[in-house]
Design a protein around this motif. Structure first.
Motif, PDB file in Angstrom:
ATOM      1  N   GLU A  95       0.933  -1.142  -0.169  1.00  0.00           N
ATOM      2  CA  GLU A  95       0.226  -0.199   0.044  1.00  0.00           C
ATOM      3  C   GLU A  95       0.909   1.414  -0.065  1.00  0.00           C
ATOM      4  N   ARG A  96       2.163   1.098   0.783  1.00  0.00           N
ATOM      5  CA  ARG A  96       2.950   2.273   1.230  1.00  0.00           C
ATOM      6  C   ARG A  96       3.718   2.306  -0.594  1.00  0.00           C
ATOM      7  N   ALA A  98       2.908   1.477  -3.209  1.00  0.00           N
ATOM      8  CA  ALA A  98       2.135   1.772  -4.187  1.00  0.00           C
ATOM      9  C   ALA A  98       1.343   3.409  -4.134  1.00  0.00           C
ATOM     10  N   GLU A  99       0.653   3.848  -3.320  1.00  0.00           N
ATOM     11  CA  GLU A  99       0.955   4.737  -2.864  1.00  0.00           C
ATOM     12  C   GLU A  99       2.211   5.627  -3.804  1.00  0.00           C
ATOM     13  N   PRO A 113      -6.952   2.807  -0.925  1.00  0.00           N
ATOM     14  CA  PRO A 113      -6.420   2.233  -0.042  1.00  0.00           C
ATOM     15  C   PRO A 113      -6.669   1.195   0.304  1.00  0.00           C
ATOM     16  N   VAL A 114      -6.125   0.044  -0.206  1.00  0.00           N
ATOM     17  CA  VAL A 114      -7.475  -1.809   0.382  1.00  0.00           C
ATOM     18  C   VAL A 114      -6.372  -1.467   1.709  1.00  0.00           C
ATOM     19  N   ASP A 115      -8.552  -1.918   2.721  1.00  0.00           N
ATOM     20  CA  ASP A 115      -8.693  -2.891   4.011  1.00  0.00           C
ATOM     21  C   ASP A 115      -6.550  -3.059   4.426  1.00  0.00           C
ATOM     22  N   PHE A 116      -6.066  -3.308   5.413  1.00  0.00           N
ATOM     23  CA  PHE A 116      -5.131  -3.262   5.659  1.00  0.00           C
ATOM     24  C   PHE A 116      -4.902  -5.020   5.940  1.00  0.00           C
ATOM     25  N   GLY A 119      -5.602  -6.886   2.768  1.00  0.00           N
ATOM     26  CA  GLY A 119      -4.359  -7.348   2.674  1.00  0.00           C
ATOM     27  C   GLY A 119      -3.078  -8.286   3.065  1.00  0.00           C
ATOM     28  N   MET A 167      -3.074  -7.086  -5.419  1.00  0.00           N
ATOM     29  CA  MET A 167      -3.681  -5.895  -4.692  1.00  0.00           C
ATOM     30  C   MET A 167      -3.359  -4.093  -5.356  1.00  0.00           C
ATOM     31  N   ARG A 171      -6.448  -1.661  -5.881  1.00  0.00           N
ATOM     32  CA  ARG A 171      -6.384   0.281  -4.777  1.00  0.00           C
ATOM     33  C   ARG A 171      -7.600   0.878  -6.392  1.00  0.00           C
ATOM     34  N   THR A 218       2.301  -1.936  -9.892  1.00  0.00           N
ATOM     35  CA  THR A 218       1.894  -0.513  -9.588  1.00  0.00           C
ATOM     36  C   THR A 218       2.234  -0.437 -11.094  1.00  0.00           C
TER      37      THR A 218
END
Length: 233
Positions: A95-96, A98-99, A113-116, A119, A167, A171, A218
């Motif tokens: 997540e971090r 990809a962001e 964001p995908v739910d932590f 994931g 993943m 997003r 990503t």
């Protein structure tokens, strides 16, 4: 498209936000391997016989020799364990990474964001499957010979491609759409997954590869010309 995604991901590793994730990933990976190494060292000391008597040689200090010799397993562990470690850590890093990648390269197409926990649980499930593939490959190596490498890299490449691309796509898309897109790009996702699996078996280099994988997939999502343009909401 696959090679371009990987090249772009290499360039991202030194960007300040992503480099922080790289440093954290390296620290966590080394800590995990040190714990495993310490556990192996302690277990050998605790359970191996202190000495072994050999003909014409006499008593040989076995436990100390084996415990210190286990330090040689560290590079071997990094080769066989980095792939499941990458699958497990993807829930923490993806997540971090990809962001940061999307803010830099695709600011007009940033995802949500995908739910932590979703994931993380998915990553753990894939990690279990990766461990199973690795164990099956090791067990079949005497029978398959060189073909065992194809099973190892092909199976793990497919699993890593499935995990990381899913993943990245989630997003932007609901899960059914993300799954459909992943299946339509199965060849590209698997090809990038095989490259990632190969890099994960290179000692020292492999500690940065989980972050590289998150960035690479990503890019692969955004570079895919056929990807849906909608956003989940």
């Amino acid at each position: 498209m696959v090679l371009r995604a990987l090249i772009l991901a290499w360039g991202d590793l030194l960007r300040p936000r992503i480099f922080g994730v790289v440093a954290l990933g390296v620290a966590l990976t080394l800590a995990l391997f040190l714990v495993l190494q310490a556990g192996a060292f302690w277990a050998i000391r605790a359970f191996a016989p202190d000495t072994l008597t050999l003909p014409w040689i006499g008593a040989v200090p076995l436990a100390p020799a084996l415990s210190w010799g286990s330090l040689l397993l560290f590079p071997l562990m990094s080769i066989f364990l980095m792939i499941p470690v990458a699958a497990g850590f993807s829930g923490l890093f993806a997540e971090r990474v990809a962001e940061a990648v999307e803010e830099t390269h695709y600011p007009a197409a940033k995802g949500l964001p995908v739910d932590f926990w979703d994931g993380l649980w998915e990553s753990l499930a894939v990690m279990g499957a990766v461990i199973l593939v690795t164990l099956v490959t090791l067990a079949l190596t005497p029978f398959l010979g060189p073909l065992a490498s194809l099973l190892f890299y092909g199976g793990n490449g497919w699993l890593l491609g499935r995990e990381f691309f899913q993943m990245a796509a989630r997003r932007h898309l609901h899960e059914p759409q993300a799954t459909a897109l992943r299946r339509s790009l199965a060849m590209q996702a698997t090809a990038l997954g095989v490259l990632i699996a190969a890099l994960l078996t290179v000692p020292v280099l492999n500690v940065v590869v989980p972050v590289l994988a998150a960035a690479g997939f990503t890019h692969l999502y955004h570079l895919s010309a056929s990807r849906p343009r909608g956003r989940r909401g």
